[in-house]
Enzyme design. Structure first.
Site, PDB file in Angstrom:
ATOM      1  N   GLY A  21       0.900  -1.158   0.000  1.00  0.00           N
ATOM      2  CA  GLY A  21       0.000   0.000   0.000  1.00  0.00           C
ATOM      3  C   GLY A  21       0.922   1.187   0.000  1.00  0.00           C
ATOM      4  O   GLY A  21       1.689   1.370   0.930  1.00  0.00           O
ATOM      5  N   THR A  22       0.890   1.983  -1.022  1.00  0.00           N
ATOM      6  CA  THR A  22       2.092   2.689  -1.405  1.00  0.00           C
ATOM      7  C   THR A  22       1.826   4.064  -1.972  1.00  0.00           C
ATOM      8  O   THR A  22       0.748   4.334  -2.467  1.00  0.00           O
ATOM      9  CB  THR A  22       2.808   1.873  -2.508  1.00  0.00           C
ATOM     10  N   THR A  23       2.851   4.882  -1.923  1.00  0.00           N
ATOM     11  CA  THR A  23       2.904   6.021  -2.830  1.00  0.00           C
ATOM     12  C   THR A  23       4.209   5.914  -3.606  1.00  0.00           C
ATOM     13  O   THR A  23       5.284   5.855  -3.007  1.00  0.00           O
ATOM     14  CB  THR A  23       2.886   7.357  -2.074  1.00  0.00           C
TER      15      THR A  23
END
Lengths: 233, 248, 285
Positions: A12-14
């Site tokens: 779960g990322t940017t």
């Protein structure tokens, strides 16, 4: 709780990458989660494919790690045949082929970016289904939802390296400020004709966003020095 | 070839006592007896020219092709056994397509030349196969600019500024060496190639000339030289030849 | 003809709806009963069969839904040939993610292809057609695939893939000129295909085709045809949320194929009644 821990380990990322005048900047947060548990708070989601091409990974950690390893293998073999560096386009195309032809099995959203003599800095998006898109900049991961507006407004063609780097750091920090699945530190990489530079911005040195408080810095840091570090890749 | 080759020339899988593989030597002979094929790298591209003896008065003009495009940016002219040449051309097409599909870029000249050389070489490794009786001149225009490669029946491959194979190769190579290749464009190049092909040709027999190029004028695509330009080059070559005959 | 997007993990970004986990577990799916007091939970858990596996729901079926999609493609014949039109948006669910994706592509000197639906599948189809075009180029015999051949080929490819239950998720429009006669055809993701004087895929079928039926003539001039397409695109922009105001028009005429630069259309929002729509209809919103 147990059900939480049985969930897939997910980035779960940017992530993002942006081209500037003469190179590219890649950026990512450092959080990997298993449900609500932070499995790794200092993940490196910027993975080298060749000396001058990197990939930002989002989706399943397992899928993207193995995918990156395969692309590394293919590219290194191909560099032997070429007797020189592969283009960023070739790296992106290989990644895209793997994502596209295994789309039923993979959860992988990638950004491939780097520098080559023909195209200078270039950025390719390889989103879920395996489309291949050459773009001036792109963002990905769950945190990206919160910064589309920021990026559309602040990205400019032909930025300087410093401006582009500042843009990436700011964008990622704003995503981390609103996305629970993004967090930790900000890792960035600058790639241009002169080589690859890595930067590391520790969590407690990220500028606090609206509604947050700037945390006090610890009196002494056990390992390494304070301040945004610059390292070799 | 009697004498020394005796007993050692039946298979590519046996060396002769003095270190030769006679079958590939013979394959090379098939090339050496062929019509001349010339290739030169000019300052803006590559020109290939083929001298094709007319085997019959009833032959339909242009039906005996010797220069083929294998991708937009690459082409091959073959000397020697024409049927073998088509196999090599087909292989080159396959290599170009699969490279493009896998790597997203057009196949670089060096890689295509390497792969073709490996392919040709395969046929000189096993007792049950016959080497290709064909030498291929490969013209490519890629990111590194215009390039010319020669792949021989043995599987050897070299890159050239200019070279020739076939019957008139010695005289043709001497002529090529006289050219200032860096100073001429492909538009001048086709005239030079036409002149060379006519000068090395055995005057009695009729022949058809096939010219192909890849340069700025062809949009960096491998194409046959347009008919008008080819005809003009041929006229000019014949005139030049007549002039030099007068001087003699 | 276009499927409903989309379902994937929110970890991958915005614009998604539907199940969020690759392997649905009791904690996220309401239709799977969580362990309860009625079931043995201590000691016997390892022997329990995962209900989702028992129901055969353990399969991950990513090819059931498209990810990056394009919306309608419009096409009309006119006096000089054929015109295709589409916007340049690559949607990611409801996110307008890629705004400069060219969905109209030249196939050869007499054929263009327009595509909606899954854009990775469209790129795959493009590589197939590029290979065929290169083959024609290498043959160097002056022959090229005709628009009708491209159309027939694509209908076979798409039908073949749907028979493998692995469809290419596209609605395609093939336009071209064949012996001076305009050709216009469409191929859908399950292999349905037909030709017509005017064509629209997806939402365009509802929004644009009524306009075409009213105003299209095979002998339209280029100006008239362009204007008709502009009006149809404008309606698509007003009423299809997957459309952006950034369009391209592709043309096939005797001169060959051309795909225009992207352009924006003038839109009209200045009607007095728009300012206060409830004024003349009291009680409405």
């Amino acid at each position: 709780m147990e059900a939480e821990l049985n969930q897939a380990v997910s980035l779960g990322t940017t992530i993002m990458a942006a081209a500037y005048d003469g190179g590219v900047v890649l950026g990512a947060d450092s959080r990997t989660s298993t449900g609500n548990y932070v499995a790794n708070r200092v993940t490196d989601k910027l993975t080298p494919l060749t000396d001058k091409v990197y990939v930002c990974r989002s989706g399943s950690a397992a899928d993207t790690q193995n995918l990156a390893a395969y692309v590394q293998l293919y590219l290194h073999q191909h560099q032997m045949e070429l007797g020189g560096d592969v283009s960023v386009r070739t790296a992106a195309r290989l990644a895209q082929q793997i994502v596209y032809s295994n789309k039923a099995m993979l959860q992988a959203g990638l950004i491939v970016a780097g520098w080559d003599a023909r195209d200078n800095g270039s950025v390719y998006g390889v989103p879920l289904g395996g489309t291949l898109l050459k773009v001036p900049f792109t963002i990905g991961g769950s945190g990206s939802a919160y910064i589309y507006g920021f990026c559309d407004k602040n990205w400019k063609p032909g930025m300087s390296e410093a401006d582009c780097h500042a843009f990436v750091v700011k964008a990622v920090s704003h995503a981390m400020a609103r996305d629970g699945s993004s967090g930790g530190c900000i890792r960035t990489i600058v790639i241009n004709k002169d080589g690859v530079k890595r930067h590391f911005l520790p969590n407690n040195e990220i500028l606090a966003a609206y509604g947050e408080l700037q945390p006090p810095l610890p009196a002494s840091i056990a390992v390494g020095g304070g301040g945004a570090a610059e390292m070799s890749p | 070839m009697s004498g020394i080759g005796t007993g050692y020339d039946l298979s590519t899988s046996t060396f002769s006592p003095d270190g030769r593989v006679f079958q590939t030597d013979y394959a090379q002979k098939a090339v050496d007896n062929s019509g001349t094929v010339v290739g030169i790298v000019c300052n803006d591209g590559v020109v290939l020219g083929v001298e094709k003896p007319i085997v019959s008065k009833m032959l339909v003009e242009g039906s005996n092709r010797r220069a083929y495009a294998v991708d937009r940016h690459a082409g091959v002219a073959v000397a020697g056994v024409a049927a073998d040449g088509r196999q090599i051309v087909n292989r080159a097409v396959q290599e170009a397509v699969s490279y493009k599909n896998l790597y997203g870029d057009a196949i670089p000249g060096r890689v295509l030349a390497d792969r073709l050389a490996s392919y040709v070489h395969l046929f000189s490794l096993y007792w049950y196969s016959r080497p290709y009786g064909t030498a291929s001149l490969l013209a490519v225009y890629d990111d590194d600019g215009p390039q010319l490669y020669l792949i021989e029946p043995s599987g050897a491959g070299h890159r050239f500024f200019g070279t020739a194979v076939g019957k008139g190769r010695q005289a043709a190579k001497t002529e090529i060496e006289r050219l200032k290749l860096h100073e001429i464009s492909c538009e001048q190049g086709i005239n030079e190639v036409a002149k060379i092909l006519h000068s090395v040709h055995d005057e009695e027999k009729p022949f058809e000339m096939e010219l192909a190029w890849i340069c700025e004028a062809s949009g960096r695509e491998f194409k046959r030289v347009p008919a008008e330009l080819a005809a003009a080059a041929e006229r000019q070559a014949k005139a030049a030849l007549a002039d030099s005959d007068m001087e003699d | 003809m276009l499927p409903v997007p989309t379902s994937h993990s929110p970890a991958l970004g915005p614009g998604c709806a539907g199940p969020s986990l690759a392997y649905a577990s009791a904690s996220t799916r309401s239709d799977i009963a969580p362990p309860s007091a009625q079931q043995p939970c201590c000691g016997s858990e390892p022997f329990m069969v995962d209900p989702s596996a028992a129901a055969g729901l353990g399969l991950r079926r990513h090819t059931d839904t498209p990810y990056v999609t394009g919306t309608s493609v419009l096409g009309i014949t006119y006096k000089d040939g054929v015109m295709l039109a589409a916007d340049t948006l690559g949607s990611y669910g409801s996110t307008k993610r890629y705004k400069s994706f060219e969905r109209l592509a030249k196939v050869n000197d007499a054929t263009v292809l327009g595509a909606g639906g899954e854009l990775s599948d469209f790129q795959y189809i493009q590589t197939l057609l590029d290979e065929l075009a290169t083959e024609d180029y290498c043959a160097d015999d002056g022959m090229q695939l005709t628009p009708r051949e491209v159309y027939a080929y694509l209908s076979r490819v798409l039908y073949n893939r749907r028979n493998k239950f692995d469809p290419l998720w596209n609605s395609l429009v093939v336009g071209g000129l064949e012996g001076g006669v305009p050709f216009l055809g469409t191929v859908g993701m399950i292999g349905v295909h037909y030709t017509d004087k005017h064509i629209a895929t997806g939402f365009g079928q509802m929004l644009a085709r009524p306009l075409f039926r009213e105003r299209h003539r095979p002998d339209m001039s280029e100006e008239e045809a362009t204007e008709l397409l502009h009006d149809a695109l404008r309606v698509c922009y007003y009423r299809d949320k997957q459309t952006t105001n950034k369009f391209q028009i592709a043309k096939v005429t005797a001169e060959g194929v051309s795909v225009s630069e992207a352009f924006a259309l003038e839109t009209q929002w200045g009607y007095q009644a728009f300012v206060n729509p409830a004024a003349n209809a009291l009680g409405t919103w």
